[in-house]
Design an enzyme around this catalytic site. Structure first.
Site, PDB file in Angstrom:
ATOM      1  N   GLN A  72     -46.563 100.591 -57.656  1.00  0.00           N
ATOM      2  CA  GLN A  72     -47.132  99.392 -57.046  1.00  0.00           C
ATOM      3  C   GLN A  72     -46.241  98.846 -55.930  1.00  0.00           C
ATOM      4  O   GLN A  72     -45.078  99.210 -55.800  1.00  0.00           O
ATOM      5  CB  GLN A  72     -47.335  98.318 -58.106  1.00  0.00           C
ATOM      6  CG  GLN A  72     -48.424  98.674 -59.115  1.00  0.00           C
ATOM      7  CD  GLN A  72     -48.785  97.496 -59.995  1.00  0.00           C
ATOM      8  OE1 GLN A  72     -48.407  97.433 -61.157  1.00  0.00           O
ATOM      9  NE2 GLN A  72     -49.539  96.561 -59.451  1.00  0.00           N
ATOM     10  N   HIS A  73     -46.843  97.993 -55.142  1.00  0.00           N
ATOM     11  CA  HIS A  73     -46.169  97.118 -54.171  1.00  0.00           C
ATOM     12  C   HIS A  73     -45.698  97.793 -52.875  1.00  0.00           C
ATOM     13  O   HIS A  73     -45.390  97.105 -51.906  1.00  0.00           O
ATOM     14  CB  HIS A  73     -44.941  96.421 -54.776  1.00  0.00           C
ATOM     15  CG  HIS A  73     -45.156  95.784 -56.098  1.00  0.00           C
ATOM     16  ND1 HIS A  73     -46.152  94.872 -56.341  1.00  0.00           N
ATOM     17  CD2 HIS A  73     -44.494  95.939 -57.288  1.00  0.00           C
ATOM     18  CE1 HIS A  73     -46.092  94.483 -57.609  1.00  0.00           C
ATOM     19  NE2 HIS A  73     -45.101  95.125 -58.201  1.00  0.00           N
ATOM     20  N   ASP A 266     -49.647 101.863 -61.336  1.00  0.00           N
ATOM     21  CA  ASP A 266     -49.108 102.693 -62.411  1.00  0.00           C
ATOM     22  C   ASP A 266     -49.156 102.012 -63.774  1.00  0.00           C
ATOM     23  O   ASP A 266     -49.468 102.655 -64.784  1.00  0.00           O
ATOM     24  CB  ASP A 266     -47.691 103.161 -62.080  1.00  0.00           C
ATOM     25  CG  ASP A 266     -46.746 102.050 -61.661  1.00  0.00           C
ATOM     26  OD1 ASP A 266     -47.147 100.862 -61.684  1.00  0.00           O
ATOM     27  OD2 ASP A 266     -45.601 102.366 -61.298  1.00  0.00           O
TER      28      ASP A 266
END
Length: 468
Positions: A72-73, A266
């Site tokens: 992520q991110h 995830d």
């Protein structure tokens, strides 16, 4: 009809591809390829790793649907031609820590001054608690997005880019996340309008509302220091519903007709992979440590320890994430000179660490939010300066950090009776032996598996089933 589906996990360290049989629930074959080390990586490496992992998994000739789960991110910025502008800043890149503080305090100051920065669904419910600009800002961000920004979030990385590489920020035509970009590449499209994402990953950007479906262009504008009209001209991936078809695989690659699912972050993928239910928490010990639980309503933590993410099924996934997890053991294996089996033996050979304490902030920390912290081994005496006590303190330090994250989720009212333990760190015999006592819950160690990829495969299977 082709009998199988594929699940992909484009993680921090590698790409994993599994070919899964929905009828039997068995993994038919799988492949893996490494990603480069570092906290910034050019997305082309993800594509190369996907191709290698796919080859190792035997290709897609018998696959009719595919979904991608991913870290992520990560900030992927594309120009008007769809080219990557600069290497992606990953979730564990902490250079945007000050940007997170600035964004919190800017919104807090504006709130205190009465500026129009309130969430779109109304006024703050807790004006009496807005004491400092930082406190006011944290409250504003929680009500607007469900989470308080930390260095991991995409929104803080965009502010860092605007302040440190304004020429690159000015070139942005589209912004996406790692799993969005890889899904787009698999589709073969070069049209930015074909970018797709899902609620779980979008909710971790910092510029999506608490419903997980609505972009906050005012926040995007603030992050990039542009006006909202300019922010709305930037293409953001369309946020798909959980079981929606997000596209088709690139027919030019000889894959045939392959449906693409919306994918997932995830952590949401792992929750799908273990079939996480209310009353359970998933503790994943990988590069990061993650405690997550399923909720039917948005969960907001004004202290910012727990993020109010969405999951991949239409619910929410309150989550506390640490920057440090399995690599705590990696680091201390190097310090002691022990391999993993010997390290476990050493940790289990003594009843306690005899006063030795490891504070395991090797890479700074996110929960608690201490991005510039370092690890400390304290309480050393001649009596405890031996490998077995160092090993014991290491495992206790790791599990104490996870208990802190678990309690943060519990404190928001999430009843947690059982913890499901997954990830590379879960293979440690010492972690398994000490987890139940230190976490204060029943602990079930899930069989070793690629749960993010498995969750993505489950999503792909459901997407295909609904199309039939």
């Amino acid at each position: 009809m082709r009998p199988y589906v594929a699940g992909v996990d484009t993680s921090t360290q590698s790409c994993k591809v599994i070919i899964w049989d929905p009828a039997s629930g068995q993994i038919v074959r799988e492949g893996k390829a490494s990603h480069p080390d570092g906290t910034e990586v050019h997305p082309d490496h993800w594509w190369a790793a996907f191709e290698q992992a796919l080859d190792a998994a035997g290709g897609l000739d018998d696959v009719h649907a595919l979904s991608v789960g991913g870290q992520q991110h990560g900030m992927v910025c594309l120009d008007a031609d769809g080219q990557v502008i600069r290497p992606a800043l990953l979730w564990n890149d902490t250079r945007s820590a000050q940007a997170a503080v600035d964004l919190i305090e800017e919104c807090g100051t504006a709130t205190q001054e009465g500026a129009d920065v309130l969430p779109s669904d109304g006024e703050s419910q807790h004006p009496e608690e807005l004491v400092t600009a930082h406190d006011a800002g944290k409250r504003w961000w929680v009500e607007a997005t469900g989470s308080v920004p930390v260095a991991s979030f995409t929104v803080t990385k965009l502010r860092w880019l605007a302040d440190n590489e304004p020429e690159n920020a000015a070139r942005i035509a589209a912004i996406c996340l790692p799993h969005d970009w890889l899904t787009w590449k698999i589709s073969g499209s070069t049209d930015l309008a074909d970018l797709r994402t899902d609620r779980s990953d979008a909710s971790g950007t910092g510029y999506v509302a608490t419903d997980g479906r609505t972009y906050r262009y005012d926040i995007l504008a603030r992050a990039l220091r542009i006006d909202e009209d300019a922010a709305r001209r930037i293409i953001l991936p369309r946020i798909c519903e959980p079981w929606e078809v997000a596209g088709r695989g690139d027919a030019a690659r000889g894959w045939g007709e392959i449906l693409l699912g919306p994918g997932c972050g995830d952590n949401a993928g792992a929750a799908l992979g273990v079939d996480l239910r209310p009353g359970q928490a998933l503790l994943s010990l990988g590069t990061s440590g993650v405690i997550s639980a399923v909720a039917s309503q948005p969960v907001c933590d004004p202290d910012g320890l727990v993020t109010g993410f969405s999951d991949a099924s239409g619910n929410w996934l309150p989550l506390a994430c640490t920057l440090n997890a399995s690599r705590i053991i990696d680091a201390m294996c190097k310090v002691t000179g022990l391999d993993y089996d010997a390290f476990d033996d050493a940790a289990l050979s003594v009843p306690d660490a005899r006063g030795l304490v490891l504070v395991p902030y090797f890479e700074g920390e996110r929960t608690p939010n201490l991005p510039h912290a370092t690890a400390t081994l304290s309480g050393m005496t001649l009596a405890n300066s031996a490998p077995e006590y160092v090993a014991r303190a290491t495992v206790e330090g790791l599990l104490s950090l996870m208990r802190f994250a678990l309690d943060a989720v519990r404190n928001l009212g999430a009843p947690i009776d059982e913890v499901i333990l997954v990830g590379g760190g879960a293979r440690s015999r010492a972690v398994q032996a000490l987890a139940e006592g230190m976490l204060g819950a029943r602990v079930r160690v899930a069989p070793s598996a690629e749960y993010v990829a498995l969750g993505a495969a489950r999503q792909a299977a459901e997407v295909a089933r609904r199309v039939e």
